[in-house]
Design a protein around this motif. Structure first.
Motif, mmCIF file in Angstrom:
data_model
loop_
_atom_site.group_PDB
_atom_site.id
_atom_site.type_symbol
_atom_site.label_atom_id
_atom_site.label_comp_id
_atom_site.label_asym_id
_atom_site.label_seq_id
_atom_site.Cartn_x
_atom_site.Cartn_y
_atom_site.Cartn_z
ATOM 1 N N MET A 108 -2.318 34.277 145.382
ATOM 2 C CA MET A 108 -3.118 33.167 145.616
ATOM 3 C C MET A 108 -4.484 33.387 146.581
ATOM 4 S SD MET A 108 0.102 30.873 146.952
ATOM 5 C CE MET A 108 1.362 30.265 145.676
ATOM 6 N N ARG A 109 -5.114 32.556 146.500
ATOM 7 C CA ARG A 109 -6.417 32.854 147.288
ATOM 8 C C ARG A 109 -6.127 32.250 148.809
ATOM 9 N NH1 ARG A 109 -10.161 29.093 144.018
ATOM 10 N NH2 ARG A 109 -8.369 28.001 143.982
ATOM 11 N N ALA A 152 4.593 26.568 144.932
ATOM 12 C CA ALA A 152 3.700 26.660 143.560
ATOM 13 C C ALA A 152 4.796 26.002 142.522
ATOM 14 C CB ALA A 152 3.224 27.921 143.297
ATOM 15 N N VAL A 211 -3.845 28.056 143.585
ATOM 16 C CA VAL A 211 -3.532 27.724 144.752
ATOM 17 C C VAL A 211 -4.300 28.142 146.000
ATOM 18 C CG1 VAL A 211 -1.489 27.879 146.727
ATOM 19 C CG2 VAL A 211 -1.001 27.630 144.236
ATOM 20 N N ALA A 259 0.685 35.312 150.870
ATOM 21 C CA ALA A 259 0.131 34.515 149.997
ATOM 22 C C ALA A 259 -0.615 35.364 148.943
ATOM 23 C CB ALA A 259 -0.970 33.650 150.797
ATOM 24 N N PRO A 272 0.055 30.248 140.614
ATOM 25 C CA PRO A 272 -0.207 30.648 142.090
ATOM 26 C C PRO A 272 -1.897 30.927 142.085
ATOM 27 C CG PRO A 272 1.913 31.628 141.363
ATOM 28 C CD PRO A 272 1.186 30.953 140.249
ATOM 29 N N ARG A 273 -2.390 31.416 141.134
ATOM 30 C CA ARG A 273 -3.701 31.610 141.219
ATOM 31 C C ARG A 273 -4.977 30.421 141.353
ATOM 32 N NH1 ARG A 273 -6.809 30.655 136.647
ATOM 33 N NH2 ARG A 273 -5.486 29.897 134.799
#
Length: 184
Positions: free
Chosen positions: A141-142, A113, A123, A136, A120-121
């Protein structure tokens, strides 16, 4: 491992060690084990084939992409080159042990990232191991879980969901649609 007298099946190796950078066997291995296993792995990876349809699937996905793996760079380059995937990802192929701690730690995902300059949110990770999903998710992250590889087992999808995957897809052909759902 069989040559060393360890009674372990291929299925057990997959369920116990997928996504980990090294096996926890509870006993020391011979001094030459790493060298012998590295040579044997390299020999086998030269003939590895991609999952059918992966090149077309990558052509459907737009935007930046990378590989975040617990494997070392040499192994990643060898397997990605053998499958014809190296050109789809280079130079964004990241080895967790070479940038920080291995999965399930979030280090490799956070590194990626940062390289891309993305929060990150924002990604979306496609991950096939519970350790990777956990890393992750910890990175913020999702995650879409993927069970369409050759190393899946009964309960694999449930393991990915328990680790935090929002959705799990069983076929490569389902990945693009899942990505589009996340984008929406």
């Amino acid at each position: 491992m069989t040559e060393l007298g360890l009674a372990i099946t291929p299925k057990e190796v997959i369920t116990r060690f997928t996504g980990l950078s090294h096996a926890q066997l509870g006993r020391p291995l011979p001094a030459d084990y790493r060298q012998r296993s590295t040579l044997e792995l390299a020999r086998r990876l030269e003939g590895v084939k991609p999952i059918e349809g992966v090149h077309a699937q990558l052509g459907q996905l737009t935007g930046p992409r990378c590989v975040c793996s617990n494997s070392r760079s040499m192994r990643l380059q060898l397997s990605l080159t053998s499958t014809g995937l190296w050109e789809h990802f280079r130079p964004h192929v990241f080895s967790a042990p070479e940038v920080g701690r291995s999965k399930p730690a979030p280090d490799v995902f956070l590194h990626a990232a940062k390289v891309f300059g993305v929060e990150p949110r924002k990604v979306l990770v496609i991950e096939d191991s519970a350790h990777g999903v956990s890393g992750a998710v910890e990175a913020g992250m999702r995650v879409i879980g993927f069970t369409g590889g050759g190393h899946t087992w009964p309960g694999h999808a449930e393991d990915l969901k328990r680790a935090g995957a929002t959705q799990v897809v069983p076929r490569l052909s389902d990945v693009a649609a899942a990505v589009e759902e996340f984008r929406a």
